[in-house]
Design a protein around this motif. Structure first.
Motif, short mmCIF file in Angstrom:
data_model
loop_
_atom_site.label_atom_id
_atom_site.label_comp_id
_atom_site.label_asym_id
_atom_site.label_seq_id
_atom_site.Cartn_x
_atom_site.Cartn_y
_atom_site.Cartn_z
N GLY A 292 0.82 -1.20 0.00
CA GLY A 292 0.00 0.00 0.00
C GLY A 292 0.86 1.25 0.00
N ALA A 293 0.20 2.35 0.19
CA ALA A 293 0.90 3.64 0.20
C ALA A 293 0.18 4.61 1.11
N ASN A 294 0.94 5.54 1.65
CA ASN A 294 0.38 6.63 2.45
C ASN A 294 1.23 7.87 2.22
N GLN A 295 1.07 8.88 3.01
CA GLN A 295 1.80 10.13 2.78
C GLN A 295 3.30 9.98 2.96
N TYR A 296 3.76 8.96 3.65
CA TYR A 296 5.18 8.76 3.88
C TYR A 296 5.87 7.97 2.77
N GLY A 297 5.13 7.11 2.07
CA GLY A 297 5.73 6.31 1.01
C GLY A 297 4.96 5.03 0.74
N ILE A 298 5.64 4.10 0.12
CA ILE A 298 5.06 2.80 -0.24
C ILE A 298 5.45 1.79 0.83
N PHE A 299 4.48 1.06 1.35
CA PHE A 299 4.81 0.03 2.31
C PHE A 299 4.57 -1.35 1.71
N ILE A 300 5.45 -2.26 2.05
CA ILE A 300 5.37 -3.65 1.60
C ILE A 300 5.59 -4.52 2.82
N GLN A 301 4.70 -5.46 3.03
CA GLN A 301 4.79 -6.35 4.18
C GLN A 301 6.14 -7.07 4.19
N ALA A 302 6.77 -7.16 5.32
CA ALA A 302 8.05 -7.83 5.54
C ALA A 302 9.19 -7.17 4.77
N PHE A 303 9.00 -5.94 4.31
CA PHE A 303 10.07 -5.17 3.65
C PHE A 303 10.25 -3.85 4.37
N GLY A 304 9.23 -3.02 4.33
CA GLY A 304 9.32 -1.74 5.01
C GLY A 304 8.55 -0.65 4.31
N LEU A 305 8.80 0.55 4.72
CA LEU A 305 8.15 1.74 4.18
C LEU A 305 9.18 2.53 3.39
N ILE A 306 9.01 2.55 2.06
CA ILE A 306 9.94 3.23 1.16
C ILE A 306 9.49 4.67 1.03
N ARG A 307 10.37 5.62 1.33
CA ARG A 307 9.99 7.03 1.23
C ARG A 307 9.81 7.42 -0.23
N TRP A 308 8.91 8.35 -0.49
CA TRP A 308 8.57 8.76 -1.85
C TRP A 308 9.77 9.30 -2.62
N ARG A 309 10.62 10.06 -1.97
CA ARG A 309 11.77 10.66 -2.66
C ARG A 309 12.79 9.61 -3.11
N ALA A 310 12.76 8.42 -2.53
CA ALA A 310 13.70 7.36 -2.89
C ALA A 310 13.20 6.53 -4.08
N VAL A 311 11.97 6.79 -4.53
CA VAL A 311 11.41 6.04 -5.66
C VAL A 311 11.76 6.76 -6.96
N GLU A 312 12.45 6.04 -7.83
CA GLU A 312 12.82 6.61 -9.13
C GLU A 312 11.69 6.45 -10.14
N ARG A 313 11.07 5.25 -10.14
CA ARG A 313 9.94 5.01 -11.04
C ARG A 313 9.15 3.81 -10.54
N ILE A 314 7.91 3.75 -10.99
CA ILE A 314 7.01 2.64 -10.65
C ILE A 314 6.46 2.11 -11.97
N ASP A 315 6.77 0.87 -12.28
CA ASP A 315 6.35 0.27 -13.55
C ASP A 315 5.46 -0.94 -13.31
N LEU A 316 4.53 -1.15 -14.22
CA LEU A 316 3.73 -2.36 -14.25
C LEU A 316 4.23 -3.18 -15.42
#
Length: 176
Positions: free
Chosen positions: A74-98
């Motif tokens: 999922g995602a919230n104002q802080y970044g993308i969260f993935i179970q058993a991984f963590g919360l990735i901050r938005w500024r650290a994301v270069e791109r999101i691809d499907l």
């Protein structure tokens, strides 16, 4: 910065595993493990125990697929969260691809999140350390050598396009 240490306390947009008939084999192998274990006890033959251990191992590995109420990505104002991984901050994301990947007779949709920072500085909250009883269970993510986090979107309760569109929209909004 966020000071949360609990995976369940993230808020925002979240996606859980879907409840479908596709997970029926997990229940079947659990029943087979019990039957083989009973056969081992009744007959005292160890070959039944080997079958019971194999079926129980498959069931144990796939237990997270049965946790349909728990947010997995999922995602919230802080970044993308993935179970058993963590919360990735938005500024650290270069791109999101499907990405669509052809596997045997089907097409698998994978969300690929490319990071532009080392993993240590990309994570606001690090959930990679898991309890001992969950160490051998299925993870919803994989990471390649290029710093791309890959999430298979097939088992989730939302369509891959919807997940991708929502993540992209939130990324564009929160990184600015």
């Amino acid at each position: 910065m966020i000071a949360t240490s609990q995976e369940g306390n993230v808020g925002g947009y979240s996606v859980a595993y879907g409840r479908e008939d596709i997970y029926f084999p997990v229940y079947v192998t659990a029943a087979l493990a019990a039957i083989f274990l009973t056969a081992t006890w009744v007959t005292c033959a160890l070959y039944w125990l080997a079958l019971a251990v194999a079926a129980a191992g498959f069931t144990y590995y796939n237990i997270p697929l049965l946790e349909t109420g728990r947010p997995t990505i999922g995602a919230n104002q802080y970044g993308i969260f993935i179970q058993a991984f963590g919360l990735i901050r938005w500024r650290a994301v270069e791109r999101i691809d499907l990405v669509q990947i052809a596997e045997r007779a089907m097409t698998v949709h994978e969300l690929q999140i490319a990071l532009n920072a080392p993993i240590g500085s990309a994570l606001v909250a690090d959930w990679r350390k898991r309890p001992a009883y969950r160490l051998m269970m299925r993870l919803p993510w994989q990471m390649d050598h290029r710093g791309v986090v890959r999430v298979n979107l097939e088992p989730f309760d939302r369509t891959p396009d919807e997940i991708h569109r929502t993540f992209l929209r939130m990324w564009r909004y929160y990184r600015s």
